[in-house]
Design an enzyme around this catalytic site. Structure first.
Site, short mmCIF file in Angstrom:
data_model
loop_
_atom_site.label_atom_id
_atom_site.label_comp_id
_atom_site.label_asym_id
_atom_site.label_seq_id
_atom_site.Cartn_x
_atom_site.Cartn_y
_atom_site.Cartn_z
N LYS A 114 0.84 -1.20 0.00
CA LYS A 114 0.00 0.00 0.00
C LYS A 114 0.88 1.25 0.00
O LYS A 114 2.00 1.22 0.51
CB LYS A 114 -0.86 0.02 1.28
CG LYS A 114 -2.02 -0.96 1.29
CD LYS A 114 -2.81 -0.79 2.59
CE LYS A 114 -3.94 -1.80 2.67
NZ LYS A 114 -4.97 -1.65 1.63
N ARG B 75 -10.27 -11.64 1.97
CA ARG B 75 -11.10 -12.73 1.44
C ARG B 75 -10.37 -14.07 1.50
O ARG B 75 -11.00 -15.12 1.65
CB ARG B 75 -11.55 -12.37 0.01
CG ARG B 75 -10.42 -12.18 -0.96
CD ARG B 75 -10.83 -11.39 -2.22
NE ARG B 75 -10.91 -9.95 -1.95
CZ ARG B 75 -11.22 -9.03 -2.87
NH1 ARG B 75 -11.53 -9.41 -4.10
NH2 ARG B 75 -11.27 -7.76 -2.55
N1 BES Z 1 -8.10 -3.77 4.47
C1 BES Z 1 -8.31 -3.35 3.14
C2 BES Z 1 -9.62 -2.60 2.95
C3 BES Z 1 -9.79 -1.30 3.70
C4 BES Z 1 -9.59 -0.10 3.09
C5 BES Z 1 -10.22 -1.32 5.02
C6 BES Z 1 -9.78 1.07 3.77
C7 BES Z 1 -10.41 -0.13 5.70
C8 BES Z 1 -10.19 1.06 5.08
C9 BES Z 1 -8.31 -4.55 2.21
O1 BES Z 1 -7.52 -5.61 2.60
C10 BES Z 1 -7.78 -4.06 0.90
O2 BES Z 1 -6.64 -3.70 0.85
N2 BES Z 1 -8.62 -4.08 -0.12
C11 BES Z 1 -8.23 -3.66 -1.40
C12 BES Z 1 -8.75 -4.65 -2.40
C13 BES Z 1 -8.22 -4.47 -3.78
C14 BES Z 1 -6.75 -4.80 -3.82
C15 BES Z 1 -8.99 -5.36 -4.71
C16 BES Z 1 -8.82 -2.27 -1.63
O3 BES Z 1 -9.93 -2.02 -1.15
O4 BES Z 1 -8.17 -1.46 -2.25
MN MN Z 2 -5.51 -5.40 1.93
#
Ligand code: BES
Ligand code: MN
Ligand code: ZN
Length: 489
Positions: free
Chosen positions: A266, A340
């Protein structure tokens, strides 16, 4: 366990009103009619209550609003809260009124003068307890004194019994918040499991599955997420057996103690927020505590997958293919879509082991749900209309925002993989739906199921009326109610 301020019922004693320190709360209906206790306050303050009742400001106030009089003469109190509340008003209005007291509550405590027949008393007190929360265990300096006791003056002999339920709910919510607020160097997977083991003292059966056991069970997609971390992956199973012989409701939580994204790292800005990526598991823990504390007559099992998603020489790579416990293979396109991968194994295990009557999973799963619904509502996905309706009704009754979003075969197509049974991301369109669609592949036809995407509601930068900034504890009350209304004798 979280410290709630103590809350006790005391017999009506008009003389104690003058000598109470701290905050004194008195309720006034729209017509300004004073009950016996309010009349005593009015007399002590030489008519201040009548002046409030007759003021333009009081006329313009909404239900639940309060006027605060500081250091009222004739009383020892530091503050007199005059709260506009009709006797019949219950629910969120009363809770938010109580939250004003909760936010102000200091070490001196409070005396609540509960007018006879005040229907919203329990909600008021629940609001007080919910808002009387702060997360300051990592602030050094002067030890903050504990919050003073809340005394409730009422002639209602049964109020005390009903207070136990309120205390159970509030302490469940506080437990969730403590877990969600805790930084990730403190709340490692090991520490998380240890805190869940404390639920044993309430009669919850707690079992911690470690990596060799998870390997044995075949939970490869879960283990793949955690393999780049020094913190060992764990699954914790919490069983509350307050019902008869019937199959349990299963609650499954995503417990990513920190989500760096893994090799699909990230960006730095805001990454610190990913300390709350175990919000689903935290909510499951809070519900289990609330159920156990109020000795719910239901069978409920909570399962959480605790992992940390780190980039490392051993971490999984984009393009890896892993096999889930179910046996389906997954092409990991993006290691940041890790929730997931954790949930699918825990959900499969929950169904294999418990054959639950219903399964609810909770997860801070997608940023996309925040784009869709903001911080007002969690995303609700379900394969069963009756179950979805019962949850939405419970959430509405608890004023916890929840909004149903669709599932469908069209979305499922987005998960097609060239090399495996599915890939773990479905592209940009409808990111929360394709995440839910991924999970749906691990739900048996006969299992009524709800997926709650709580990424937008688990923690709130600005706080809410019932929670200070940070973790909210969203979902504890709604799930408790859904269980109470649908699965308890
Ligand atoms: N933990 C994150 C989602 C999240 C984002 C939670 C903001 C709380 C606040 C999750 O694991 C994630 O990174 N999701 C990605 C999925 C994508 C790579 C398909 C996302 O939402 O960008
Ligand atoms: Mn994630
Ligand atoms: Zn995540």
């Amino acid at each position: 366990m979280a410290d709630l301020p103590s809350i006790d019922i005391i017999e009506p004693d008009l003389d104690a009103i003058a000598t109470a320190g701290g905050h004194v709360c008195v309720f006034l209906p729209e017509d300004g009619k004073l009950d016996k206790m309010a009349r005593r306050v009015n007399r002590l303050t030489k008519g201040a209550l009548e002046r409030v009742a007759g003021s333009d400001a009081f006329g313009k106030m909404s239900e639940g609003d309060a006027v605060k009089l500081a250091y009222p003469s004739g009383m020892a109190a530091r503050s007199l809260h005059v709260i506009r509340l009709e006797k019949r008003t219950k629910g969120n209005t009363a809770r938010e009124a109580g939250a004003t007291l909760g936010a102000a509550l200091g070490k001196e405590g409070a005396l609540v003068l509960a007018s006879p027949g005040l229907k919203g008393l329990e909600d008021f007190l629940l609001g007080t307890l919910l808002r009387a929360y702060s997360f300051d265990r990592h602030k050094s300096g002067d030890e903050k004194p504990a919050l003073g006791a809340v005394q409730v003056m009422t002639s209602d002999g049964e109020a005390s019994e009903r207070l136990n339920t309120i205390k159970a709910l509030a302490s469940g919510v506080h437990f969730t918040r403590d877990l969600v607020n805790e930084p990730s160097n403190v709340l490692t997977t090991t520490e998380f499991a240890a805190r869940l083991e404390e639920l044993r003292s309430l009669g919850v059966n707690v079992e911690v599955l470690d990596e060799p056991e998870l390997e044995e069970l075949g939970m490869r997609t879960l283990l793949a997420v955690g393999q780049g971390s020094e913190s060992p992956s764990k699954v914790v199973v919490m069983e509350w057996s307050g019902g008869g012989v019937e199959a349990p409701v299963a609650l499954v939580g995503k417990g990513v103690v920190f989500d760096t994204g893994g090799i699909s790292l990230k960006p730095a800005g805001g990454m610190e927020d990913m300390t709350m990526d175990m919000g689903g598991a935290g909510t499951v823990a809070g519900v289990m505590q609330a159920l156990a504390m109020r000795k719910a007559a239901a069978n409920v099992v909570g399962l959480v997958g605790l992992v940390e998603n780190m980039p490392d020489g051993r971490a999984q790579r984009p393009g890896d293919v892993v096999t889930s416990m179910k046996g389906d293979t997954v092409e990991v396109i993006n290691t940041d879509a890790e929730g997931r991968l954790v949930l699918c194994d825990v959900m499969w295990y929950a169904q294999e082991r418990f054959e639950p009557v219903a399964m609810v999973d909770l997860a801070t799963l997608t940023g996309a749900v925040i784009i869709a619904l903001g911080h007002e509502n969690a995303g609700v996905f379900s394969n069963n209309d009756d179950l979805a309706k019962s949850f939405l009704a419970a959430a509405e009754a608890e004023s916890e925002g929840a909004w149903r979003l669709p599932l469908g075969p069209g979305y499922d197509k987005q998960l097609k993989s060239r090399v495996a049974d599915m890939k773990n991301v479905g592209g940009r369109p409808a990111g929360s739906v394709t995440a839910a669609q991924f999970l749906a592949r691990f739900v048996k036809d006969e299992t009524p199921w709800i997926h709650l995407d709580i990424a937008g509601v688990a923690s709130m930068k600005g706080g809410t009326k019932l929670a200070p900034k940070g973790a909210t504890g969203w979902g504890v009350l709604a799930l408790n109610r859904m269980i109470a209304d649908g699965y308890e004798d």
